[in-house]
Design a protein around this motif. Structure first.
Motif, PDB file in Angstrom:
ATOM      1  N   ALA A 323       0.818  -1.214   0.000  1.00 18.57           N
ATOM      2  CA  ALA A 323       0.000   0.000   0.000  1.00 18.57           C
ATOM      3  C   ALA A 323       0.847   1.257   0.000  1.00 18.57           C
ATOM      4  N   LYS A 324       2.070   1.175   0.506  1.00 14.79           N
ATOM      5  CA  LYS A 324       2.934   2.339   0.611  1.00 14.79           C
ATOM      6  C   LYS A 324       3.474   2.721  -0.765  1.00 14.79           C
ATOM      7  N   ASN A 325       3.526   4.039  -1.004  1.00 18.87           N
ATOM      8  CA  ASN A 325       4.050   4.518  -2.277  1.00 18.87           C
ATOM      9  C   ASN A 325       5.496   4.114  -2.478  1.00 18.87           C
ATOM     10  N   THR A 353       2.117  -1.416 -10.013  1.00 16.36           N
ATOM     11  CA  THR A 353       1.813  -1.135  -8.627  1.00 16.36           C
ATOM     12  C   THR A 353       0.382  -0.637  -8.468  1.00 16.36           C
ATOM     13  N   ALA A 354      -0.199  -0.919  -7.303  1.00 17.60           N
ATOM     14  CA  ALA A 354      -1.515  -0.392  -6.960  1.00 17.60           C
ATOM     15  C   ALA A 354      -1.384   0.847  -6.084  1.00 17.60           C
ATOM     16  N   ALA A 355      -0.154   1.296  -5.852  1.00 21.00           N
ATOM     17  CA  ALA A 355       0.117   2.492  -5.060  1.00 21.00           C
ATOM     18  C   ALA A 355       0.659   3.582  -5.974  1.00 21.00           C
ATOM     19  N   GLY A 356       1.200   4.652  -5.374  1.00 18.04           N
ATOM     20  CA  GLY A 356       1.808   5.721  -6.150  1.00 18.04           C
ATOM     21  C   GLY A 356       3.314   5.677  -6.023  1.00 18.04           C
ATOM     22  N   MET A 357       3.969   6.789  -6.307  1.00 16.57           N
ATOM     23  CA  MET A 357       5.411   6.874  -6.151  1.00 16.57           C
ATOM     24  C   MET A 357       5.803   8.336  -5.938  1.00 16.57           C
ATOM     25  N   SER A 358       6.915   8.537  -5.262  1.00 19.34           N
ATOM     26  CA  SER A 358       7.392   9.887  -5.008  1.00 19.34           C
ATOM     27  C   SER A 358       8.013  10.468  -6.272  1.00 19.34           C
ATOM     28  N   ARG A 359       8.114  11.798  -6.334  1.00 15.69           N
ATOM     29  CA  ARG A 359       8.717  12.438  -7.492  1.00 15.69           C
ATOM     30  C   ARG A 359      10.189  12.038  -7.670  1.00 15.69           C
ATOM     31  N   PRO A 360      11.004  12.010  -6.574  1.00 16.15           N
ATOM     32  CA  PRO A 360      12.384  11.544  -6.751  1.00 16.15           C
ATOM     33  C   PRO A 360      12.457  10.112  -7.262  1.00 16.15           C
ATOM     34  N   ALA A 361      11.509   9.257  -6.828  1.00 16.26           N
ATOM     35  CA  ALA A 361      11.496   7.880  -7.316  1.00 16.26           C
ATOM     36  C   ALA A 361      11.177   7.836  -8.800  1.00 16.26           C
ATOM     37  N   ALA A 362      10.242   8.694  -9.230  1.00 14.79           N
ATOM     38  CA  ALA A 362       9.897   8.750 -10.657  1.00 14.79           C
ATOM     39  C   ALA A 362      11.084   9.243 -11.472  1.00 14.79           C
ATOM     40  N   ASP A 363      11.817  10.228 -10.939  1.00 13.33           N
ATOM     41  CA  ASP A 363      13.002  10.733 -11.637  1.00 13.33           C
ATOM     42  C   ASP A 363      14.066   9.647 -11.782  1.00 13.33           C
ATOM     43  N   THR A 367      15.712   7.839 -15.169  1.00 14.81           N
ATOM     44  CA  THR A 367      17.155   7.713 -15.378  1.00 14.81           C
ATOM     45  C   THR A 367      17.548   6.270 -15.662  1.00 14.81           C
ATOM     46  N   ALA A 368      16.879   5.343 -14.975  1.00 20.35           N
ATOM     47  CA  ALA A 368      17.171   3.920 -15.155  1.00 20.35           C
ATOM     48  C   ALA A 368      16.471   3.326 -16.378  1.00 20.35           C
ATOM     49  N   LYS A 369      15.749   4.150 -17.144  1.00 16.79           N
ATOM     50  CA  LYS A 369      14.992   3.707 -18.319  1.00 16.79           C
ATOM     51  C   LYS A 369      13.980   2.631 -17.952  1.00 16.79           C
ATOM     52  N   ALA A 370      13.369   2.808 -16.777  1.00 13.53           N
ATOM     53  CA  ALA A 370      12.346   1.885 -16.295  1.00 13.53           C
ATOM     54  C   ALA A 370      10.957   2.444 -16.599  1.00 13.53           C
ATOM     55  N   PHE A 371       9.962   1.557 -16.563  1.00  9.55           N
ATOM     56  CA  PHE A 371       8.570   1.941 -16.746  1.00  9.55           C
ATOM     57  C   PHE A 371       7.809   1.578 -15.472  1.00  9.55           C
ATOM     58  N   VAL A 372       7.103   2.549 -14.884  1.00 11.74           N
ATOM     59  CA  VAL A 372       6.321   2.302 -13.675  1.00 11.74           C
ATOM     60  C   VAL A 372       4.873   2.647 -13.980  1.00 11.74           C
ATOM     61  N   PHE A 373       3.984   1.644 -13.850  1.00  6.98           N
ATOM     62  CA  PHE A 373       2.571   1.818 -14.144  1.00  6.98           C
ATOM     63  C   PHE A 373       1.730   1.586 -12.901  1.00  6.98           C
ATOM     64  N   PHE A 374       0.744   2.452 -12.682  1.00  2.00           N
ATOM     65  CA  PHE A 374      -0.296   2.183 -11.695  1.00  2.00           C
ATOM     66  C   PHE A 374      -1.311   1.247 -12.333  1.00  2.00           C
ATOM     67  N   VAL A 375      -1.746   0.229 -11.585  1.00  2.73           N
ATOM     68  CA  VAL A 375      -2.717  -0.743 -12.084  1.00  2.73           C
ATOM     69  C   VAL A 375      -4.023  -0.567 -11.325  1.00  2.73           C
ATOM     70  N   ASP A 376      -5.096  -0.252 -12.025  1.00  4.68           N
ATOM     71  CA  ASP A 376      -6.433  -0.223 -11.430  1.00  4.68           C
ATOM     72  C   ASP A 376      -6.907  -1.668 -11.310  1.00  4.68           C
ATOM     73  N   ARG A 377      -6.992  -2.150 -10.104  1.00  6.29           N
ATOM     74  CA  ARG A 377      -7.306  -3.569  -9.903  1.00  6.29           C
ATOM     75  C   ARG A 377      -8.763  -3.911 -10.199  1.00  6.29           C
ATOM     76  N   GLY A 384       0.583   5.546 -16.486  1.00  2.44           N
ATOM     77  CA  GLY A 384       2.008   5.782 -16.270  1.00  2.44           C
ATOM     78  C   GLY A 384       2.264   6.686 -15.083  1.00  2.44           C
ATOM     79  N   LEU A 385       3.236   6.298 -14.238  1.00  2.00           N
ATOM     80  CA  LEU A 385       3.596   7.098 -13.065  1.00  2.00           C
ATOM     81  C   LEU A 385       4.887   7.873 -13.254  1.00  2.00           C
ATOM     82  N   ASN A 386       5.766   7.434 -14.120  1.00  2.00           N
ATOM     83  CA  ASN A 386       6.952   8.224 -14.463  1.00  2.00           C
ATOM     84  C   ASN A 386       6.818   8.662 -15.919  1.00  2.00           C
ATOM     85  N   SER A 387       7.625   9.621 -16.328  1.00  2.00           N
ATOM     86  CA  SER A 387       7.430  10.223 -17.651  1.00  2.00           C
ATOM     87  C   SER A 387       7.616   9.211 -18.771  1.00  2.00           C
TER      88      SER A 387
END
Length: 407
Positions: A323-325, A353-363, A367-377, A384-387
């Motif tokens: 549950a934690k971002n 993830t079903a949670a969110g993420m902090s702005r530094p985490a998204a940044d 940088t790591a060329k990763a994709f982070v998606f929020f999933v509506d269960r 998309g949670l990062n750019s």
């Protein structure tokens, strides 16, 4: 002597600005000097270039909704106004006015890039020129100027392209709407909106250009020229292998989509409130997420097993069920797991993830060329949670609901 009121000072400031614009137009384009006229006889000050029979092309500040914009307006009632933000340099404004006026005087088309409401040439204006020359209808170009008017002229609304939309060209086909984007992280994307099913699909550019489906969405800008992208577009909608993301289950599928991976039997109509809806089961949720990743252009994701529901040779896919971002340290940890998961080369990270993420985490994820998606269960829909993940999503527009005036 009392100080003049604010509205009088503002009006005088606008008057002086228009006088500066008038002089700049004459200095930069002396061939139209005798046609230039600054009209301040009414509340709407405007700088105009007279044509004939009382007709003219005008530059003025107009209100669109809650915003004030610069507009270059041709005399034809069905012509589209050219819209520019208030901070546009004076030389750009007078050059835009001159380009439209010169075209009316000579009887020719407005020259590029001004015909696309752009002040300088770019990949987008070059692509628009190629497509227009091949007979396709280019509806909009957004690169340096991201402001545009939408709707009928008498009640035009301002539309400002978002940062995650990248630079793009909108093209209208007889049976579909196409957006060609050039995004900072992903490169070239070609997205197709099919009105019959109210759905977006993505063209497999790698397959059309080189016969190889790429593992991630997009083609790097340096790997494909505008002419090559135009060649793919000119093949037409029926030649593209589309992964279409359809939502309304009751919508009929057009004939040309038959046989493609539409997945009508896997749809959920998202019209009821979130509160009270049941969460999808693990298998159903996995299927929907897999379908969306595939439609986005993740070319090597596939159904896995109970331990790894979605597998990929390129990506390590991590389901974050807390549950934690997501924090920066957590994304760094997951990125380390992804790197270690590769057999010969490090894998890249996709987090669901079903949670969110902090702005530094998204940044850091970017940088790591990763994709982070929020999933509506409740629906399995991805956001998309990062750019980088947002760039992979569908365009934030519904062309089927925009009024299409004959501009």
């Amino acid at each position: 002597m009392p100080f003049p009121p604010g509205d009088m000072v503002a009006a005088f400031g606008r008057h002086l600005h228009f006088k500066c614009l008038e002089q700049a137009l004459i200095d930069r384009h002396p061939e139209v000097a005798e046609r230039v006229c600054f009209d301040d006889t009414n509340r709407l000050m405007h700088l105009k270039v007279t044509l004939s029979a009382g007709r003219s092309v005008a530059l003025a500040q107009v209100h669109m909704g809650y915003s004030t914009v610069w507009c270059v307006m041709a005399p034809e009632l069905d012509s589209k106004p050219s819209v520019w933000p208030l901070d546009t340099p004076d030389e750009v404004l007078v050059d835009a006015l001159h380009a439209v006026a010169s075209a009316r005087i000579t009887g020719k088309a407005v020259s590029s890039p001004w015909r696309w409401d752009e002040s300088s040439r770019s990949d987008m204006t070059e692509l628009a020129d190629i497509l227009d020359a091949r007979g396709l209808r280019v509806r909009r170009v957004a690169a340096g100027n991201r402001w545009s008017a939408v709707g009928p002229r008498h009640e035009a609304k301002l539309d400002i392209a978002g940062r995650d939309d990248g630079c793009f060209v909108d093209v209208e086909f007889p049976d579909a709407f196409v957006r060609v984007s050039l995004k900072s992280a992903l490169g070239w994307l070609v997205d197709v909106y099919v009105p019959e099913v109210e759905a977006w699909g993505r063209v497999d550019l790698g397959g059309h250009l080189w016969g190889t489906t790429l593992p991630a969405p997009g083609v790097p800008r340096t790997d494909a020229s505008t002419a090559e992208i135009a060649d793919v577009l000119c093949k037409g909608v029926r030649a593209w292998d589309l992964e279409v993301s359809v939502r309304p289950a009751e919508t009929a599928v057009p004939d040309w989509l038959e046989g493609l991976d539409v997945g009508l039997d896997e749809l959920v109509e998202d019209s009821s409130p979130v509160i009270g809806r049941r969460s999808l089961g693990p298998r159903e949720l996995t299927d929907k997420v897999l379908d969306q990743l595939t439609s986005y252009g993740f070319g090597d994701v596939a159904e896995g097993d109970a331990e790894t529901p979605i597998q990929s040779d390129t990506f390590h896919i991590e389901w974050h069920n807390r549950a934690k971002n997501l924090s920066t340290s957590e994304v760094q940890r997951l990125n380390g797991l992804a790197a270690a998961a590769g057999e010969y080369v490090p894998k890249r990270l996709i987090v669901l993830t079903a949670a969110g993420m902090s702005r530094p985490a998204a940044d850091f994820a970017d940088t790591a060329k990763a994709f982070v998606f929020f999933v509506d269960r409740t629906t399995g829909e991805l956001t998309g949670l990062n750019s980088r993940a947002r760039e992979a999503g569908w365009p934030d527009t519904d062309p089927a609901r925009q009024e299409q005036e004959p501009w």
